[in-house]
Structures are given as structure tokens and as C-alpha cells.
Design a protein around this motif. Structure first.
Motif, mmCIF file in Angstrom:
data_model
loop_
_atom_site.group_PDB
_atom_site.id
_atom_site.type_symbol
_atom_site.label_atom_id
_atom_site.label_comp_id
_atom_site.label_asym_id
_atom_site.label_seq_id
_atom_site.Cartn_x
_atom_site.Cartn_y
_atom_site.Cartn_z
ATOM 1 N N LEU A 81 0.854 -1.185 0.000
ATOM 2 C CA LEU A 81 0.000 0.000 0.000
ATOM 3 C C LEU A 81 0.890 1.234 0.000
ATOM 4 O O LEU A 81 1.708 1.417 0.900
ATOM 5 C CB LEU A 81 -0.911 0.022 1.230
ATOM 6 C CG LEU A 81 -1.753 1.298 1.416
ATOM 7 C CD1 LEU A 81 -2.767 1.457 0.285
ATOM 8 C CD2 LEU A 81 -2.455 1.292 2.772
ATOM 9 N N ALA A 82 0.738 2.059 -1.033
ATOM 10 C CA ALA A 82 1.491 3.308 -1.133
ATOM 11 C C ALA A 82 0.528 4.478 -1.168
ATOM 12 O O ALA A 82 -0.603 4.357 -1.657
ATOM 13 C CB ALA A 82 2.363 3.303 -2.384
ATOM 14 N N ALA A 83 0.966 5.624 -0.651
ATOM 15 C CA ALA A 83 0.116 6.812 -0.622
ATOM 16 C C ALA A 83 0.972 8.057 -0.756
ATOM 17 O O ALA A 83 2.159 8.066 -0.407
ATOM 18 C CB ALA A 83 -0.692 6.863 0.674
ATOM 19 N N ARG A 137 -6.848 4.859 -6.057
ATOM 20 C CA ARG A 137 -7.841 5.914 -5.889
ATOM 21 C C ARG A 137 -7.101 7.244 -5.741
ATOM 22 O O ARG A 137 -5.984 7.288 -5.224
ATOM 23 C CB ARG A 137 -8.687 5.712 -4.621
ATOM 24 C CG ARG A 137 -9.509 4.451 -4.579
ATOM 25 C CD ARG A 137 -10.774 4.540 -5.421
ATOM 26 N NE ARG A 137 -11.641 3.409 -5.158
ATOM 27 C CZ ARG A 137 -11.484 2.199 -5.681
ATOM 28 N NH1 ARG A 137 -10.465 1.956 -6.505
ATOM 29 N NH2 ARG A 137 -12.330 1.216 -5.395
ATOM 30 N N VAL A 138 -7.762 8.326 -6.136
ATOM 31 C CA VAL A 138 -7.306 9.677 -5.809
ATOM 32 C C VAL A 138 -8.463 10.370 -5.113
ATOM 33 O O VAL A 138 -9.568 10.444 -5.656
ATOM 34 C CB VAL A 138 -6.868 10.475 -7.049
ATOM 35 C CG1 VAL A 138 -6.465 11.889 -6.642
ATOM 36 C CG2 VAL A 138 -5.702 9.784 -7.768
ATOM 37 N N VAL A 139 -8.223 10.830 -3.899
ATOM 38 C CA VAL A 139 -9.276 11.433 -3.069
ATOM 39 C C VAL A 139 -9.002 12.936 -2.955
ATOM 40 O O VAL A 139 -7.895 13.351 -2.599
ATOM 41 C CB VAL A 139 -9.306 10.785 -1.673
ATOM 42 C CG1 VAL A 139 -10.379 11.432 -0.809
ATOM 43 C CG2 VAL A 139 -9.543 9.285 -1.803
ATOM 44 N N SER A 185 -12.751 14.167 2.821
ATOM 45 C CA SER A 185 -12.236 13.205 3.790
ATOM 46 C C SER A 185 -11.186 13.836 4.701
ATOM 47 O O SER A 185 -10.103 14.212 4.243
ATOM 48 C CB SER A 185 -11.614 12.014 3.044
ATOM 49 O OG SER A 185 -10.894 11.183 3.928
ATOM 50 N N ALA A 186 -11.510 13.939 5.988
ATOM 51 C CA ALA A 186 -10.539 14.476 6.945
ATOM 52 C C ALA A 186 -9.323 13.560 7.051
ATOM 53 O O ALA A 186 -8.182 14.030 7.144
ATOM 54 C CB ALA A 186 -11.194 14.650 8.310
ATOM 55 N N PRO A 193 -6.932 8.243 3.331
ATOM 56 C CA PRO A 193 -8.400 8.209 3.378
ATOM 57 C C PRO A 193 -8.891 6.833 3.797
ATOM 58 O O PRO A 193 -8.705 5.848 3.087
ATOM 59 C CB PRO A 193 -8.800 8.532 1.939
ATOM 60 C CG PRO A 193 -7.623 8.138 1.109
ATOM 61 C CD PRO A 193 -6.418 8.367 1.962
ATOM 62 N N LEU A 194 -9.522 6.754 4.964
ATOM 63 C CA LEU A 194 -9.839 5.450 5.540
ATOM 64 C C LEU A 194 -10.904 4.687 4.747
ATOM 65 O O LEU A 194 -10.780 3.477 4.564
ATOM 66 C CB LEU A 194 -10.289 5.625 6.991
ATOM 67 C CG LEU A 194 -9.189 6.080 7.955
ATOM 68 C CD1 LEU A 194 -9.742 6.202 9.368
ATOM 69 C CD2 LEU A 194 -8.017 5.112 7.933
#
Length: 210
Positions: A81-83, A137-139, A185-186, A193-194
Motif C-alpha cells: 500500500l502506497a500513498a 484511488r485519488v481522493v 475526507s478528513a 483516506p480510511l
């Protein structure tokens, strides 16, 4: 998924869960989902934006490149998982504040204005876990600061929780007292983003999350 022992050995029943980040905030957020990575494997990449690169394209590229770098170094079955998170004013990408002057410049730009925080995610399986699926995803979250005086900005800087933060502030820090509105999304603003993270993991083979 949790590590099976202090060495972080993966469970025999499923691949290891690898976080491609050393961010303590992302670890804390994963813990809210009941997840502890088997390995924390920060990705060492060049994070310089390309010339005229749009924020959304940039943040997605960073997450994809981080996942790819880590996956190439893992030989055992694993899900990485990368962010990446960026703060943008229009098409302008604000830097991570590594010094007080940079943080001051960012806060002055954000004062009294609405800006966008984008966080990109990618889940990528290692080559030895062919059943896994690459998904991303992009949030996007809109954040509006109240107008701040120079004295208030300096007081925020004195608190010190701007260090290393995109845009020179932390939503979970003292700057929260000046955030007038947030739409989105906080947890994404904090770094992960959970809801979207949970959806990506639920889409993988096996029972990653209920």
C-alpha cells in the motif's frame, strides 16, 4: 492484518501487508481500521514535480512510483500500500515545509482561502502473489482557512507541528483552530483516506477487512 510475531513474519495464510511509508500518521490511521503492517518499507524516490505537472497527475504518479519501487524489492507474496498527499492552490503544488520560512510562506498563501488536498493510494501485489489486484484511488478534499494575522501565523509556527507537512500545516494539529470548512475526507488530509483504503483492501482476494 497484523504481524504474526515481533519479527514481522507474514502469516502463512495470506501475503504480507506492506506499507510503503514511514509516516506515523498513516500507521495511526491504519490502526483505526484494525490493521498493523507486517512491514514498513519507505519508498526512496525523487518527489520533484515535473514542469507544469497538474497536482492530480503528480500525486497519482507519486503513489504509483512508490508502490512500484517497493514491489520490485519484495520477493515473497505481499500486498503493498502506497500513498502520497499534496496541498494545491489551483494548479500550484505547495511544498512540504522543511523549514520555518517555507511554512510561513505556505500559511500566508492559505490564509483566508480555499485550497485542495489530494491523496492518492495504490495497492499493488508482489510478483509472487499473482492473485492480487492492482487498484488505486485519488481522493480530493476542499479545505478553507480563516484569515490569519501575521501574529497568529507566527504563533502557529512556534507550535512546530508544521514540520514536514505538505502546505505547512497539520489538520490534527494547532492549525485546526483556523480551518473554517472542510468538504471531503478528513483522514485523507491527514494522510490516508480510511474509507477508500478499506474499499481497496476489501477488493483483494481473501478476507483483508470485514
Amino acid at each position: 492484518m497484523t504481524a504474526s510475531g515481533p519479527s514481522g513474519t507474514e502469516s502463512a495464510s495470506r501475503p504480507a501487508f506492506v506499507l510503503a511509508s514511514a509516516s506515523p500518521r498513516r500507521l495511526d490511521l491504519l490502526a483505526q481500521l484494525g490493521l498493523t503492517p507486517d512491514r514498513v518499507f519507505p519508498a526512496d524516490i525523487d518527489e520533484t514535480p515535473a514542469r507544469d505537472e497538474a497536482p492530480r497527475l503528480y500525486v497519482r504518479r507519486m503513489a504509483v512510483e512508490k508502490a512500484a519501487v517497493v514491489v520490485r524489492q519484495i520477493e515473497t507474496p505481499a500486498l503493498v500500500l502506497a500513498a502520497d498527499t499534496v496541498v494545491a492552490l489551483g494548479r500550484r503544488i505547495l511544498p512540504k515545509a522543511e523549514d520555518r520560512d517555507t511554512a510561513r510562506t505556505c500559511l500566508r498563501l492559505l490564509s483566508g482561502r480555499r485550497h485542495t488536498v489530494l491523496t492518492a493510494l495504490q495497492c499493488r501485489p508482489s510478483s509472487s502473489w499473482p492473485e492480487g489486484q492492482t487498484a488505486e484511488r485519488v481522493v480530493e478534499t476542499a479545505v478553507t482557512f480563516a484569515r490569519m494575522t501575521d501574529r497568529q501565523i507566527e504563533d502557529l509556527l512556534d507550535k512546530g507541528d508544521w514540520q514536514g507537512k505538505a502546505g505547512g500545516y497539520a489538520l490534527q494539529g494547532h492549525a485546526a483552530g483556523f480551518i473554517r470548512a472542510l468538504s471531503g475526507s478528513a483522514s485523507a488530509v491527514i494522510g490516508l483516506p480510511l474509507f477508500e483504503t478499506a474499499q481497496l483492501l476489501r477488493g483483494q482476494p481473501g478476507r483483508w477487512l470485514l
